[in-house]
Design a protein around this motif. Structure first.
Motif, PDB file in Angstrom:
ATOM      1  N   SER A 170       0.801  -1.231   0.000  1.00  0.00           N
ATOM      2  CA  SER A 170       0.000   0.000   0.000  1.00  0.00           C
ATOM      3  C   SER A 170       0.831   1.277   0.000  1.00  0.00           C
ATOM      4  O   SER A 170       0.250   2.367  -0.098  1.00  0.00           O
ATOM      5  CB  SER A 170      -0.922   0.011   1.223  1.00  0.00           C
ATOM      6  N   VAL A 171       2.155   1.179   0.110  1.00  0.00           N
ATOM      7  CA  VAL A 171       2.942   2.408   0.265  1.00  0.00           C
ATOM      8  C   VAL A 171       4.160   2.502  -0.651  1.00  0.00           C
ATOM      9  O   VAL A 171       4.886   3.492  -0.577  1.00  0.00           O
ATOM     10  CB  VAL A 171       3.409   2.560   1.732  1.00  0.00           C
ATOM     11  N   ALA A 172       4.391   1.526  -1.506  1.00  0.00           N
ATOM     12  CA  ALA A 172       5.584   1.574  -2.356  1.00  0.00           C
ATOM     13  C   ALA A 172       5.567   2.786  -3.268  1.00  0.00           C
ATOM     14  O   ALA A 172       6.591   3.421  -3.516  1.00  0.00           O
ATOM     15  CB  ALA A 172       5.699   0.297  -3.180  1.00  0.00           C
ATOM     16  N   HIS A 173       4.379   3.118  -3.777  1.00  0.00           N
ATOM     17  CA  HIS A 173       4.232   4.288  -4.633  1.00  0.00           C
ATOM     18  C   HIS A 173       3.117   5.164  -4.077  1.00  0.00           C
ATOM     19  O   HIS A 173       2.122   4.662  -3.566  1.00  0.00           O
ATOM     20  CB  HIS A 173       3.896   3.865  -6.075  1.00  0.00           C
ATOM     21  N   PRO A 174       3.255   6.483  -4.165  1.00  0.00           N
ATOM     22  CA  PRO A 174       2.236   7.388  -3.611  1.00  0.00           C
ATOM     23  C   PRO A 174       0.844   7.126  -4.213  1.00  0.00           C
ATOM     24  O   PRO A 174       0.705   7.012  -5.430  1.00  0.00           O
ATOM     25  CB  PRO A 174       2.755   8.781  -4.000  1.00  0.00           C
ATOM     26  N   HIS A 175      -0.158   7.007  -3.356  1.00  0.00           N
ATOM     27  CA  HIS A 175      -1.553   6.825  -3.758  1.00  0.00           C
ATOM     28  C   HIS A 175      -1.725   5.663  -4.731  1.00  0.00           C
ATOM     29  O   HIS A 175      -2.520   5.715  -5.665  1.00  0.00           O
ATOM     30  CB  HIS A 175      -2.095   8.112  -4.387  1.00  0.00           C
ATOM     31  N   THR A 176      -0.969   4.587  -4.483  1.00  0.00           N
ATOM     32  CA  THR A 176      -1.064   3.408  -5.341  1.00  0.00           C
ATOM     33  C   THR A 176      -1.046   2.156  -4.490  1.00  0.00           C
ATOM     34  O   THR A 176      -0.262   2.057  -3.540  1.00  0.00           O
ATOM     35  CB  THR A 176       0.104   3.354  -6.348  1.00  0.00           C
ATOM     36  N   MET A 177      -1.916   1.204  -4.829  1.00  0.00           N
ATOM     37  CA  MET A 177      -1.881  -0.105  -4.198  1.00  0.00           C
ATOM     38  C   MET A 177      -1.440  -1.134  -5.239  1.00  0.00           C
ATOM     39  O   MET A 177      -2.114  -1.337  -6.249  1.00  0.00           O
ATOM     40  CB  MET A 177      -3.261  -0.506  -3.649  1.00  0.00           C
ATOM     41  N   ASP A 178      -0.282  -1.750  -4.992  1.00  0.00           N
ATOM     42  CA  ASP A 178       0.213  -2.803  -5.875  1.00  0.00           C
ATOM     43  C   ASP A 178      -0.188  -4.168  -5.309  1.00  0.00           C
ATOM     44  O   ASP A 178      -0.021  -4.417  -4.111  1.00  0.00           O
ATOM     45  CB  ASP A 178       1.738  -2.742  -6.002  1.00  0.00           C
ATOM     46  N   ILE A 179      -0.697  -5.024  -6.174  1.00  0.00           N
ATOM     47  CA  ILE A 179      -1.070  -6.377  -5.765  1.00  0.00           C
ATOM     48  C   ILE A 179      -0.262  -7.372  -6.587  1.00  0.00           C
ATOM     49  O   ILE A 179      -0.417  -7.456  -7.808  1.00  0.00           O
ATOM     50  CB  ILE A 179      -2.587  -6.624  -5.945  1.00  0.00           C
ATOM     51  N   TRP A 180       0.620  -8.097  -5.889  1.00  0.00           N
ATOM     52  CA  TRP A 180       1.457  -9.112  -6.517  1.00  0.00           C
ATOM     53  C   TRP A 180       0.799 -10.482  -6.344  1.00  0.00           C
ATOM     54  O   TRP A 180       0.320 -10.818  -5.264  1.00  0.00           O
ATOM     55  CB  TRP A 180       2.844  -9.124  -5.877  1.00  0.00           C
ATOM     56  N   VAL A 181       0.808 -11.280  -7.390  1.00  0.00           N
ATOM     57  CA  VAL A 181       0.190 -12.610  -7.385  1.00  0.00           C
ATOM     58  C   VAL A 181       1.274 -13.674  -7.508  1.00  0.00           C
ATOM     59  O   VAL A 181       2.159 -13.572  -8.374  1.00  0.00           O
ATOM     60  CB  VAL A 181      -0.830 -12.755  -8.531  1.00  0.00           C
ATOM     61  N   LEU A 182       1.229 -14.686  -6.646  1.00  0.00           N
ATOM     62  CA  LEU A 182       2.183 -15.792  -6.709  1.00  0.00           C
ATOM     63  C   LEU A 182       1.754 -16.736  -7.828  1.00  0.00           C
ATOM     64  O   LEU A 182       0.799 -17.487  -7.696  1.00  0.00           O
ATOM     65  CB  LEU A 182       2.232 -16.534  -5.375  1.00  0.00           C
ATOM     66  N   LYS A 183       2.464 -16.690  -8.929  1.00  0.00           N
ATOM     67  CA  LYS A 183       2.117 -17.495 -10.107  1.00  0.00           C
ATOM     68  C   LYS A 183       2.741 -18.885 -10.062  1.00  0.00           C
ATOM     69  O   LYS A 183       2.185 -19.848 -10.581  1.00  0.00           O
ATOM     70  CB  LYS A 183       2.587 -16.773 -11.377  1.00  0.00           C
ATOM     71  N   ASP A 184       3.927 -18.989  -9.465  1.00  0.00           N
ATOM     72  CA  ASP A 184       4.674 -20.251  -9.444  1.00  0.00           C
ATOM     73  C   ASP A 184       5.204 -20.467  -8.035  1.00  0.00           C
ATOM     74  O   ASP A 184       6.179 -19.830  -7.630  1.00  0.00           O
ATOM     75  CB  ASP A 184       5.816 -20.196 -10.460  1.00  0.00           C
ATOM     76  N   PHE A 185       4.544 -21.364  -7.289  1.00  0.00           N
ATOM     77  CA  PHE A 185       4.931 -21.592  -5.902  1.00  0.00           C
ATOM     78  C   PHE A 185       6.315 -22.220  -5.812  1.00  0.00           C
ATOM     79  O   PHE A 185       7.131 -21.839  -4.962  1.00  0.00           O
ATOM     80  CB  PHE A 185       3.905 -22.494  -5.218  1.00  0.00           C
ATOM     81  N   GLU A 186       6.599 -23.202  -6.658  1.00  0.00           N
ATOM     82  CA  GLU A 186       7.869 -23.930  -6.583  1.00  0.00           C
ATOM     83  C   GLU A 186       9.067 -23.001  -6.777  1.00  0.00           C
ATOM     84  O   GLU A 186      10.087 -23.138  -6.104  1.00  0.00           O
ATOM     85  CB  GLU A 186       7.894 -25.051  -7.630  1.00  0.00           C
ATOM     86  N   ASN A 187       8.951 -22.064  -7.715  1.00  0.00           N
ATOM     87  CA  ASN A 187      10.077 -21.179  -8.032  1.00  0.00           C
ATOM     88  C   ASN A 187       9.916 -19.774  -7.457  1.00  0.00           C
ATOM     89  O   ASN A 187      10.709 -18.882  -7.781  1.00  0.00           O
ATOM     90  CB  ASN A 187      10.240 -21.092  -9.554  1.00  0.00           C
ATOM     91  N   HIS A 188       8.895 -19.580  -6.636  1.00  0.00           N
ATOM     92  CA  HIS A 188       8.652 -18.302  -5.965  1.00  0.00           C
ATOM     93  C   HIS A 188       8.562 -17.152  -6.972  1.00  0.00           C
ATOM     94  O   HIS A 188       9.161 -16.091  -6.793  1.00  0.00           O
ATOM     95  CB  HIS A 188       9.754 -18.003  -4.946  1.00  0.00           C
ATOM     96  N   LYS A 189       7.790 -17.358  -8.038  1.00  0.00           N
ATOM     97  CA  LYS A 189       7.635 -16.349  -9.078  1.00  0.00           C
ATOM     98  C   LYS A 189       6.378 -15.519  -8.827  1.00  0.00           C
ATOM     99  O   LYS A 189       5.279 -16.053  -8.761  1.00  0.00           O
ATOM    100  CB  LYS A 189       7.558 -17.000 -10.463  1.00  0.00           C
ATOM    101  N   TRP A 190       6.584 -14.190  -8.684  1.00  0.00           N
ATOM    102  CA  TRP A 190       5.497 -13.259  -8.449  1.00  0.00           C
ATOM    103  C   TRP A 190       5.296 -12.360  -9.673  1.00  0.00           C
ATOM    104  O   TRP A 190       6.251 -12.043 -10.373  1.00  0.00           O
ATOM    105  CB  TRP A 190       5.792 -12.365  -7.246  1.00  0.00           C
ATOM    106  N   VAL A 191       4.062 -11.954  -9.884  1.00  0.00           N
ATOM    107  CA  VAL A 191       3.738 -11.013 -10.957  1.00  0.00           C
ATOM    108  C   VAL A 191       2.907  -9.881 -10.363  1.00  0.00           C
ATOM    109  O   VAL A 191       1.942 -10.130  -9.637  1.00  0.00           O
ATOM    110  CB  VAL A 191       2.949 -11.688 -12.095  1.00  0.00           C
ATOM    111  N   ARG A 192       3.295  -8.634 -10.674  1.00  0.00           N
ATOM    112  CA  ARG A 192       2.494  -7.500 -10.217  1.00  0.00           C
ATOM    113  C   ARG A 192       1.270  -7.385 -11.134  1.00  0.00           C
ATOM    114  O   ARG A 192       1.329  -6.772 -12.188  1.00  0.00           O
ATOM    115  CB  ARG A 192       3.303  -6.205 -10.225  1.00  0.00           C
ATOM    116  N   GLU A 193       0.185  -7.989 -10.695  1.00  0.00           N
ATOM    117  CA  GLU A 193      -0.999  -8.118 -11.544  1.00  0.00           C
ATOM    118  C   GLU A 193      -1.836  -6.845 -11.584  1.00  0.00           C
ATOM    119  O   GLU A 193      -2.425  -6.505 -12.605  1.00  0.00           O
ATOM    120  CB  GLU A 193      -1.869  -9.278 -11.037  1.00  0.00           C
TER     121      GLU A 193
END
Length: 364
Positions: free
Chosen positions: A269-292
């Motif tokens: 909720s605070v990485a960027h001003p007035h922006t909420m980033d939501i990252w999705v775990l796409k690949d559990f085995e390889n810990h791959k996240w995507v900022r969806e």
């Protein structure tokens, strides 16, 4: 004249649209209605219909004034609204033997809700207005007990996981045990202490995704290669760790875990001003996240930004709790927030999504 009768299919269609509390009364109308309402196929159809039409559940704590020598007690008021703001037939109170400051409500979006306090865990079905105190859990010596609740569709059961610190040796920082309680419709339940110990102190309530619970790790995060999330596999009864998105994790940020649309999400909720980033775990085995999703929060004032909580992903929209004052939508295609502050009135401690069900707490 003969008494007019309606076709059975039409009666079923009408009954399916009624709340559980009314159906409980209508069982007494006739043997035919009793048979229809208690039929497993009817209950299954009623549940599916309710799943697509959730309600807004508002929960408020009210301390009860008592003499100083008496045991403290708290009244918990509950009421339900539909998404147009109209009250449903759920409007009642529960009582918990504890100070209102000690009572917390676990995150949920199903037909059961769960409270936890120093006196123990409580499960409630708002549809039937029944609350039960669950079996006594293990004692947490540090006082920093943590838990998580989720629903496992394949087994048609609720799972409650309790992490408790049992370390009494001053030379040991912590010894975090884990126990699991499974709630099935109409059955008794008991805690099962598992062999595995939680390797980290955690923060926030546990989040269940695909039979695995996740917590944010409380320990200080200062290296990119450090784990930030601890996991607990319900089938293997084993703990593991998950790395955060590479190169963007700020340990001082307002990070939290959520389940949205059946996927594990990391909310910033605070990485960027007035922006909420939501990252999705796409690949559990390889810990791959995507900022969806990257949601523009300019519709909110600065003092509200840290209190906007994503609750669910439904029909192409992210449902958000805005400081327990409003239920808002973010349309992922139009990239637009629709405020629903006209729906909710009054002061409430918790806001949850909730749907009707016949789920029975305890033996039938």
């Amino acid at each position: 004249m003969m008494n007019p009768t309606l076709p059975t299919d039409l009666i079923i269609d009408i009954l399916l649209r009624l709340p559980v509390k009314s159906l409980g009364k209508f069982k007494c109308v006739s043997k035919q209605w009793l048979q229809l309402i208690t039929d497993p196929h009817f209950i299954s159809m009623h549940r599916e219909l309710c799943l697509h039409n959730p309600n807004i559940l508002l929960v408020k704590k009210i301390p009860l004034l008592q003499e100083s020598h008496m045991k403290k007690s708290t009244r918990v008021d509950l009421c339900a609204l539909n998404f147009d703001g109209f009250r449903k037939n759920i409007d009642f109170s529960l009582y918990i033997d504890d100070d209102e400051k000690n009572i917390e409500m676990l995150p949920s979006k199903w037909d059961l809700i769960c409270f936890v306090s120093e006196s123990g865990f409580y499960a409630c079905n708002p549809s039937t207005q029944v609350m039960v105190k669950l079996p006594e859990a293990s004692c947490c010596t540090s006082g920093e007990a943590n838990a998580g609740m989720g629903y496992v569709k394949e087994r048609d059961e609720y799972v409650l996981v309790h992490l408790f610190d049992r370390s009494l040796d001053i030379h040991v920082d912590y010894d975090i045990g884990c126990e699991v309680l499974r709630l099935r419709d109409g059955e008794d339940c008991a805690w099962k202490v598992v062999d595995a110990n939680c390797p980290f102190v955690v923060r926030g309530w546990g989040v269940l995704v695909e039979n695995v619970f996740y917590w944010m790790i409380w320990d200080e995060y200062d290296q990119p290669e450090n784990e930030a999330i601890v996991s607990f596999d319900l089938e293997k009864e084993e703990f593991g760790t998950v790395y955060p998105p590479e190169g963007c994790f700020d340990p001082l940020g307002m990070w939290s875990l959520k389940e949205l649309g059946g996927r594990l999400c990391l909310v910033d909720s605070v990485a960027h001003p007035h922006t909420m980033d939501i990252w999705v775990l796409k690949d559990f085995e390889n810990h791959k996240w995507v900022r969806e999703y990257s949601i523009n929060m300019n519709v909110y004032s600065n003092d509200m930004l840290n209190f906007i909580v994503p609750m669910d992903f439904r029909d192409g929209k992210i449902v958000m709790d805005a400081k327990q004052e409003s239920l808002d939508y973010y349309d992922v295609k139009k990239k637009h927030i629709k405020r629903m502050d006209h729906v909710i009135a009054g002061e409430w401690d918790w806001l949850r999504l909730y749907f009707e069900s016949f789920f029975s707490l305890g033996s039938k």
